[in-house]
Motif scaffolding. Sequence first.
Motif, PDB file in Angstrom:
ATOM      1  N   ALA A 238       6.762   7.592  14.951  1.00 32.06           N
ATOM      2  CA  ALA A 238       5.814   7.175  13.919  1.00 32.06           C
ATOM      3  C   ALA A 238       6.248   5.851  13.296  1.00 32.06           C
ATOM      4  CB  ALA A 238       5.713   8.249  12.846  1.00 32.06           C
ATOM      5  N   LEU A 239       7.529   5.716  13.031  1.00 33.05           N
ATOM      6  CA  LEU A 239       8.050   4.478  12.453  1.00 33.05           C
ATOM      7  C   LEU A 239       7.843   3.320  13.427  1.00 33.05           C
ATOM      8  CD1 LEU A 239       9.481   3.551   9.847  1.00 33.05           C
ATOM      9  CD2 LEU A 239      11.663   3.924  11.024  1.00 33.05           C
ATOM     10  N   GLY A 240       8.122   3.584  14.686  1.00 35.57           N
ATOM     11  CA  GLY A 240       7.969   2.545  15.698  1.00 35.57           C
ATOM     12  C   GLY A 240       6.532   2.113  15.897  1.00 35.57           C
ATOM     13  N   ARG A 241       5.599   3.016  15.554  1.00 36.25           N
ATOM     14  CA  ARG A 241       4.174   2.710  15.714  1.00 36.25           C
ATOM     15  C   ARG A 241       3.762   1.495  14.891  1.00 36.25           C
ATOM     16  NH1 ARG A 241      -0.606   1.734  15.508  1.00 36.25           N
ATOM     17  NH2 ARG A 241      -2.394   3.136  15.580  1.00 36.25           N
ATOM     18  N   PHE A 242       4.453   1.281  13.770  1.00 34.66           N
ATOM     19  CA  PHE A 242       4.063   0.189  12.873  1.00 34.66           C
ATOM     20  C   PHE A 242       5.081  -0.955  12.848  1.00 34.66           C
ATOM     21  CE2 PHE A 242       2.304   4.192  11.168  1.00 34.66           C
ATOM     22  CZ  PHE A 242       0.974   3.928  11.440  1.00 34.66           C
ATOM     23  N   GLU A 243       6.120  -0.840  13.645  1.00 26.42           N
ATOM     24  CA  GLU A 243       7.118  -1.910  13.696  1.00 26.42           C
ATOM     25  C   GLU A 243       6.468  -3.200  14.195  1.00 26.42           C
ATOM     26  OE1 GLU A 243      11.541  -2.857  15.598  1.00 26.42           O
ATOM     27  OE2 GLU A 243      10.541  -0.945  16.000  1.00 26.42           O
ATOM     28  N   GLY A 244       6.717  -4.275  13.486  1.00 23.36           N
ATOM     29  CA  GLY A 244       6.142  -5.563  13.854  1.00 23.36           C
ATOM     30  C   GLY A 244       4.754  -5.796  13.297  1.00 23.36           C
ATOM     31  N   LYS A 245       4.139  -4.739  12.732  1.00 25.50           N
ATOM     32  CA  LYS A 245       2.799  -4.874  12.164  1.00 25.50           C
ATOM     33  C   LYS A 245       2.820  -4.927  10.644  1.00 25.50           C
ATOM     34  CE  LYS A 245       0.736  -2.503  16.106  1.00 25.50           C
ATOM     35  NZ  LYS A 245      -0.021  -1.313  16.589  1.00 25.50           N
TER      36      LYS A 245
ATOM     37  N   ARG B 118       4.016  10.220   9.555  1.00 24.81           N
ATOM     38  CA  ARG B 118       3.682  10.903  10.814  1.00 24.81           C
ATOM     39  C   ARG B 118       2.173  11.138  10.910  1.00 24.81           C
ATOM     40  NH1 ARG B 118       8.417  14.161   9.751  1.00 24.81           N
ATOM     41  NH2 ARG B 118       7.031  15.792   8.943  1.00 24.81           N
ATOM     42  N   SER B 119       1.552  11.482   9.792  1.00 23.07           N
ATOM     43  CA  SER B 119       0.108  11.711   9.792  1.00 23.07           C
ATOM     44  C   SER B 119      -0.649  10.429  10.116  1.00 23.07           C
ATOM     45  CB  SER B 119      -0.334  12.260   8.435  1.00 23.07           C
ATOM     46  OG  SER B 119      -1.738  12.400   8.376  1.00 23.07           O
ATOM     47  N   LEU B 120      -0.270   9.326   9.490  1.00 20.48           N
ATOM     48  CA  LEU B 120      -0.959   8.064   9.738  1.00 20.48           C
ATOM     49  C   LEU B 120      -0.821   7.644  11.198  1.00 20.48           C
ATOM     50  CD1 LEU B 120      -2.547   5.691   8.489  1.00 20.48           C
ATOM     51  CD2 LEU B 120      -0.343   4.547   8.119  1.00 20.48           C
TER      52      LEU B 120
ATOM     53  N   LEU C  18       0.845  -1.191   0.000  1.00 23.70           N
ATOM     54  CA  LEU C  18       0.000   0.000   0.000  1.00 23.70           C
ATOM     55  C   LEU C  18       0.877   1.237   0.000  1.00 23.70           C
ATOM     56  CD1 LEU C  18      -2.780   1.484   0.455  1.00 23.70           C
ATOM     57  CD2 LEU C  18      -2.305   1.273   2.912  1.00 23.70           C
ATOM     58  N   THR C  19       0.590   2.177  -0.900  1.00 25.76           N
ATOM     59  CA  THR C  19       1.249   3.473  -0.863  1.00 25.76           C
ATOM     60  C   THR C  19       0.244   4.496  -0.348  1.00 25.76           C
ATOM     61  OG1 THR C  19       2.322   5.217  -2.142  1.00 25.76           O
ATOM     62  CG2 THR C  19       0.721   3.870  -3.323  1.00 25.76           C
TER      63      THR C  19
ATOM     64  N   ALA D  46      -8.699   5.425   9.681  1.00 25.33           N
ATOM     65  CA  ALA D  46      -9.231   4.227  10.348  1.00 25.33           C
ATOM     66  C   ALA D  46      -9.171   3.010   9.422  1.00 25.33           C
ATOM     67  CB  ALA D  46     -10.669   4.475  10.811  1.00 25.33           C
ATOM     68  N   ASP D  47      -9.493   3.217   8.142  1.00 29.20           N
ATOM     69  CA  ASP D  47      -9.433   2.104   7.186  1.00 29.20           C
ATOM     70  C   ASP D  47      -8.008   1.588   7.033  1.00 29.20           C
ATOM     71  OD1 ASP D  47     -12.117   2.176   6.698  1.00 29.20           O
ATOM     72  OD2 ASP D  47     -11.967   3.188   4.760  1.00 29.20           O
ATOM     73  N   PHE D  48      -7.061   2.507   6.845  1.00 26.77           N
ATOM     74  CA  PHE D  48      -5.672   2.095   6.641  1.00 26.77           C
ATOM     75  C   PHE D  48      -5.106   1.411   7.887  1.00 26.77           C
ATOM     76  CE2 PHE D  48      -5.421   5.930   3.585  1.00 26.77           C
ATOM     77  CZ  PHE D  48      -5.986   5.182   2.578  1.00 26.77           C
ATOM     78  N   LEU D  49      -5.415   1.967   9.047  1.00 28.62           N
ATOM     79  CA  LEU D  49      -4.953   1.341  10.284  1.00 28.62           C
ATOM     80  C   LEU D  49      -5.591  -0.031  10.470  1.00 28.62           C
ATOM     81  CD1 LEU D  49      -4.957   4.378  12.763  1.00 28.62           C
ATOM     82  CD2 LEU D  49      -2.976   3.268  11.709  1.00 28.62           C
ATOM     83  N   GLY D  50      -6.845  -0.158  10.043  1.00 24.71           N
ATOM     84  CA  GLY D  50      -7.510  -1.453  10.127  1.00 24.71           C
ATOM     85  C   GLY D  50      -6.832  -2.505   9.266  1.00 24.71           C
ATOM     86  N   LEU D  51      -6.433  -2.109   8.055  1.00 24.51           N
ATOM     87  CA  LEU D  51      -5.709  -3.042   7.186  1.00 24.51           C
ATOM     88  C   LEU D  51      -4.384  -3.456   7.809  1.00 24.51           C
ATOM     89  CD1 LEU D  51      -6.265  -1.325   3.697  1.00 24.51           C
ATOM     90  CD2 LEU D  51      -7.347  -3.435   4.518  1.00 24.51           C
ATOM     91  N   ILE D  52      -3.682  -2.475   8.388  1.00 20.73           N
ATOM     92  CA  ILE D  52      -2.382  -2.754   9.000  1.00 20.73           C
ATOM     93  C   ILE D  52      -2.535  -3.627  10.233  1.00 20.73           C
ATOM     94  CG2 ILE D  52      -0.456  -1.677  10.245  1.00 20.73           C
ATOM     95  CD1 ILE D  52      -0.749   0.692   8.270  1.00 20.73           C
ATOM     96  N   GLU D  53      -3.445  -3.246  11.121  1.00 22.91           N
ATOM     97  CA  GLU D  53      -3.658  -4.016  12.353  1.00 22.91           C
ATOM     98  C   GLU D  53      -4.148  -5.430  12.044  1.00 22.91           C
ATOM     99  OE1 GLU D  53      -2.888  -3.043  15.323  1.00 22.91           O
ATOM    100  OE2 GLU D  53      -2.524  -0.902  15.034  1.00 22.91           O
ATOM    101  N   GLY D  54      -4.865  -5.563  10.936  1.00 17.54           N
ATOM    102  CA  GLY D  54      -5.375  -6.876  10.552  1.00 17.54           C
ATOM    103  C   GLY D  54      -4.358  -7.739   9.838  1.00 17.54           C
ATOM    104  N   GLY D  55      -3.147  -7.237   9.654  1.00 10.61           N
ATOM    105  CA  GLY D  55      -2.092  -8.012   9.016  1.00 10.61           C
ATOM    106  C   GLY D  55      -2.275  -8.198   7.521  1.00 10.61           C
TER     107      GLY D  55
END
Length: 328
Positions: free
Chosen positions: A233-240, A222-224, A187-188, A200-209
């Motif tokens: 911000a980078l650490g927010r998605f590390e491991g996801k 940073r916005s996301l 996803l870009t 919320a949609d993008f975070l849902g896709l990320i959290e859902g793997g």
Amino acid sequence: MPGTRLDVLAIGDAVVDVIADAEEGFLVEERLVKGSMQLLDAGQATRLYEKMGPARETSGGSAANTVSGIAAMGGRAGFVGQVAKDQLGEVFTHDIRAHGVEFETPPIDGGLPTGRCLILVTPDAQRTMNTFPGAAHQLSAQALDEEQIRGAAILYLEAYLWRAEGPREAMRAAIRIARAAGRKVALTLSDIACIGRHRADFLGLIEGGEIDMLFANEAELRSLAEEEDFDSALGRFEGKVPVIVVTCSEKGAIALEGGRRVEVPAAPVAKVVDTTGAGDLFAAGVLAALARGRSIEDSLRTGAIAAAEVISHYGARPEADLKALVRL
């Protein structure tokens, strides 16, 4: 990847890029924010087009630029996007196929006209984009070819297209097909304006793997994440997300893969002429290299070379022999 016939299949806005020079005063007169992207209705697009200077017209759209770059590097690329049965639709179809990209989405008749992006380039090489999506936002899940999706190693999704309900459902359907076939999904984030409405949609896709690769620039990440600090911000998605790729303009790019952070500088360029498509071609280099099994370091360097080539001239499509430059 075994069992695939395409390296990357992208789903995105099918628009015709109309690129012209403009002075700073023209932007002020038209109340345009330099370096931004705004949506136009049909009337606004017609009025601005009439006031623009001499222009070049090519098949465009962020993801379409990316797959055209991949094809120019010798990769196998396909594109899914909606055009109308009109003159600009024919321009888009002929142009993207001429770049070596598989494009089979049937045109629609009787709806909105083919979309276009009016791009104004100021003397400092910054581009201001004014987009009338038109038929691009009438893409539906019925236009998808399931075998085409299953046959691509990486499915690449453009956030610009997430703004419309029909294309949004088409991309969700494509994700399900790709993941069921064991393919990667990228996803870009495209633009901050896309993130605010659909965070919320993008975070849902990320959290859902459901996302294997995330592409963004510093501001978008940073916005996301809703974090002022880039590292936070980078650490927010590390491991996801297994692979996160962030462009940092003239500073180069950063990637996070499996907890390992990799940084590469920007590739040198004699003169920056037009930054249109820089992020798109960077993604092209990264995706093309990753699809060939290259390391994340090599993939970032490939992206940097492709981005440097495209900002050295007008337009978002490469003019030099990218295959020779990147040597995949």
